[in-house]
Design a protein around this motif. Structure first.
Motif, short mmCIF file in Angstrom:
data_model
loop_
_atom_site.label_atom_id
_atom_site.label_comp_id
_atom_site.label_asym_id
_atom_site.label_seq_id
_atom_site.Cartn_x
_atom_site.Cartn_y
_atom_site.Cartn_z
N THR A 38 64.62 17.92 103.75
CA THR A 38 63.84 18.99 103.13
C THR A 38 64.24 20.35 103.71
O THR A 38 64.40 21.33 102.97
N MET A 39 64.43 20.40 105.02
CA MET A 39 64.82 21.64 105.68
C MET A 39 66.18 22.14 105.20
O MET A 39 66.36 23.33 104.92
N ILE A 40 67.14 21.21 105.05
CA ILE A 40 68.48 21.58 104.57
C ILE A 40 68.41 22.09 103.12
O ILE A 40 69.07 23.06 102.76
N LEU A 41 67.62 21.43 102.30
CA LEU A 41 67.49 21.85 100.90
C LEU A 41 66.92 23.27 100.82
O LEU A 41 67.37 24.10 100.02
N LYS A 42 65.96 23.58 101.67
CA LYS A 42 65.37 24.92 101.69
C LYS A 42 66.39 25.95 102.16
O LYS A 42 66.51 27.03 101.58
N ALA A 43 67.14 25.61 103.21
CA ALA A 43 68.06 26.58 103.81
C ALA A 43 69.30 26.81 102.95
O ALA A 43 69.71 27.96 102.73
N GLU A 44 69.90 25.74 102.44
CA GLU A 44 71.18 25.88 101.73
C GLU A 44 71.00 26.19 100.25
O GLU A 44 71.85 26.86 99.66
N PHE A 45 69.89 25.71 99.67
CA PHE A 45 69.72 25.87 98.22
C PHE A 45 68.54 26.79 97.88
O PHE A 45 68.14 26.88 96.73
N ARG A 46 68.01 27.46 98.90
CA ARG A 46 66.94 28.46 98.71
C ARG A 46 65.77 27.91 97.89
O ARG A 46 65.28 28.55 96.95
N MET A 47 65.34 26.69 98.25
CA MET A 47 64.20 26.08 97.56
C MET A 47 62.92 26.32 98.35
O MET A 47 62.96 26.51 99.56
N THR A 48 61.79 26.26 97.64
CA THR A 48 60.50 26.30 98.32
C THR A 48 60.26 24.91 98.95
O THR A 48 60.95 23.94 98.62
N GLU A 49 59.26 24.82 99.81
CA GLU A 49 58.88 23.55 100.43
C GLU A 49 58.60 22.49 99.35
O GLU A 49 59.07 21.36 99.44
N ASP A 50 57.85 22.88 98.33
CA ASP A 50 57.49 21.97 97.24
C ASP A 50 58.71 21.47 96.47
O ASP A 50 58.83 20.27 96.21
N GLN A 51 59.57 22.39 96.10
CA GLN A 51 60.79 22.01 95.36
C GLN A 51 61.65 21.08 96.21
O GLN A 51 62.13 20.05 95.72
N ALA A 52 61.84 21.45 97.47
CA ALA A 52 62.70 20.66 98.37
C ALA A 52 62.11 19.26 98.58
O ALA A 52 62.84 18.26 98.57
N TYR A 53 60.81 19.18 98.77
CA TYR A 53 60.16 17.89 98.99
C TYR A 53 60.35 16.98 97.76
O TYR A 53 60.66 15.79 97.89
N LYS A 54 60.17 17.56 96.56
CA LYS A 54 60.30 16.77 95.33
C LYS A 54 61.72 16.22 95.15
O LYS A 54 61.89 15.06 94.74
#
Ligand code: NFA
Length: 101
Positions: A38-54
């Motif tokens: 989830t952390m990598i998705l937020k950092a590399e793909f500029r996602m919110t916590e919700d988007q990254a978690y999904k």
């Protein structure tokens, strides 16, 4: 009298093609912690916590999940950076790319 101005009789149609987009795909594994993914998705793909978690939980349940689409170069660079971030921590986390239909 004889110096009539005429319009050009041909037109040049310029065709512009859109670059084909490439998907970045997150592949599930049994070892990388959910929170790290989830952390990598937020950092590399500029996602919110919700988007990254999904996206993370979809890959966890189904085996893989499309993260986003980019031009080929951007997709490959982001997939490599995200995969390397996992490898740096000793995780088998994997992001792949493939062209869109
Ligand atoms: N399956 C991993 C776990 O249960 C989490 C994970 C999700 C890993 C998506 C990679 C991709 N810890």
């Amino acid at each position: 009298m004889n110096d009539t101005v005429t319009k050009p009789k041909t037109r040049t149609k310029i065709k512009v093609e859109r670059p084909k987009l490439h998907k970045v795909i997150l592949i599930n594994d049994d070892y990388t912690p959910r929170e790290f993914v989830t952390m990598i998705l937020k950092a590399e793909f500029r996602m919110t916590e919700d988007q990254a978690y999904k996206v993370m939980i979809t890959a966890h349940k189904l085996g893989a999940c499309v993260v986003a689409v980019f031009t080929k170069d951007v997709a490959e660079t982001k997939a490599t950076r995200a995969t390397d971030a996992g490898r740096a921590k000793g995780y088998p986390l994997l992001f792949t790319t493939e062209p869109e239909e």
